[in-house]
Write a protein that holds these residues in place. Sequence first.
Motif, PDB file in Angstrom:
ATOM      1  N   GLU A 173      -7.444  12.040   3.708  1.00 53.87           N
ATOM      2  CA  GLU A 173      -6.608  10.843   3.619  1.00 53.87           C
ATOM      3  C   GLU A 173      -5.133  11.208   3.779  1.00 53.87           C
ATOM      4  O   GLU A 173      -4.368  10.464   4.434  1.00 53.87           O
ATOM      5  N   SER A 229      -4.472  11.619   7.326  1.00 52.24           N
ATOM      6  CA  SER A 229      -4.382  10.344   8.054  1.00 52.24           C
ATOM      7  C   SER A 229      -3.046   9.643   7.799  1.00 52.24           C
ATOM      8  O   SER A 229      -2.653   8.766   8.579  1.00 52.24           O
ATOM      9  N   ARG A 230      -2.348  10.053   6.720  1.00 55.84           N
ATOM     10  CA  ARG A 230      -1.046   9.457   6.400  1.00 55.84           C
ATOM     11  C   ARG A 230       0.113  10.397   6.724  1.00 55.84           C
ATOM     12  O   ARG A 230       1.239  10.151   6.305  1.00 55.84           O
ATOM     13  N   SER A 232      -2.220  10.279  -0.656  1.00 57.69           N
ATOM     14  CA  SER A 232      -3.327   9.525  -1.249  1.00 57.69           C
ATOM     15  C   SER A 232      -3.132   9.403  -2.757  1.00 57.69           C
ATOM     16  O   SER A 232      -2.348  10.147  -3.371  1.00 57.69           O
TER      17      SER A 232
END
Length: 333
Positions: free
Chosen positions: A153, A156-157, A253
């Motif tokens: 996560e 992905s960020r 996250s």
Amino acid sequence: AHMRTERSSDTLDPAQPSIDIFNDFLPLYQLFTVTIERAAGCARGMAESSKKFETGLTVKTRGMSDMEAIAEAVLEKQRGYLEARFGKLQQVAEDTEAKLGVIQADLLSLNESVGCVNVELDKIRANVESNRGKLANQETVLEMMQRKLADLEDRSRRCNVHVIGLPAGSEGNNAVQFLTKSLPKWFPTLSNMEGEIMRAHRVYSDDRKNSRGPPTLIFNTLRYTTRQLILRAAKKSPLVVDGRPVRFSPDYSGHTVKRRQAFTQAMNMARKKGVEFFLLYPATLKVKAAGKTEIFQSADDAEEFISSLPTPRTPPAAEIDDSDPGPSSVAAE
């Protein structure tokens, strides 16, 4: 001998021989008579005593017979009473024995049941021990999976940036256009941001009334290198808008944020004591003190170490490493 002596001294009279003999034997006769009378008296006394003894013995014998009869009657009554009582006691004993037999049978059945329960408990204990080991293993696997998911996560960020403290409404109706024009003004090193900002919007919390400051503005860059340039420029030149500080930070996250927030107290203590520190990704505190570098994975260990350090006169600047994870961090996971 006295009498003979007296007679030898006197002159014997031939005419009086019978009188002398009588005089000689008279005391003996009197003594004999007294003795006979005494013997007769004793015999009469013994005869009377014998009669009295026989009479008393007869009375006593009759009394003993009467007592024997009374004792026999009393014993007969007692025998009847005791036989009745003993009969009842025997009946009670038989009933008790029967009940004890039932209880003994129940106890034997209960003992067998308890034995079966103990066997089942042993099986359950064995299963619990086995499950405890499996649970510990699963917890380890779950923690590892959580960290891997958090790492995915975070990746992905990795092109996202948080802008904290920017006054609400400053971006107008088009946040992307606002950031494209404002970033080069705020940070001259960012000369051309045209086409680098992909998306931008405000992030509102569930409890807006109790939230401090304006909502966070988050935006996404086209390239990871652009995000890194923005973060480094903001770190070198702190931004102030309308008299309020504005901070730029990477987007992580929730799992990673909680792990990093655990070091907040340790970092505050380091700032007060002027200790140089770095918060590395994902949640590792690096502290430089007394010419040595210490790395902490636990916030408690970091706080204990920092509290033991002396306070210097001139506190150096602290630094937070906000870089994304690279291949080495993935290998560490």
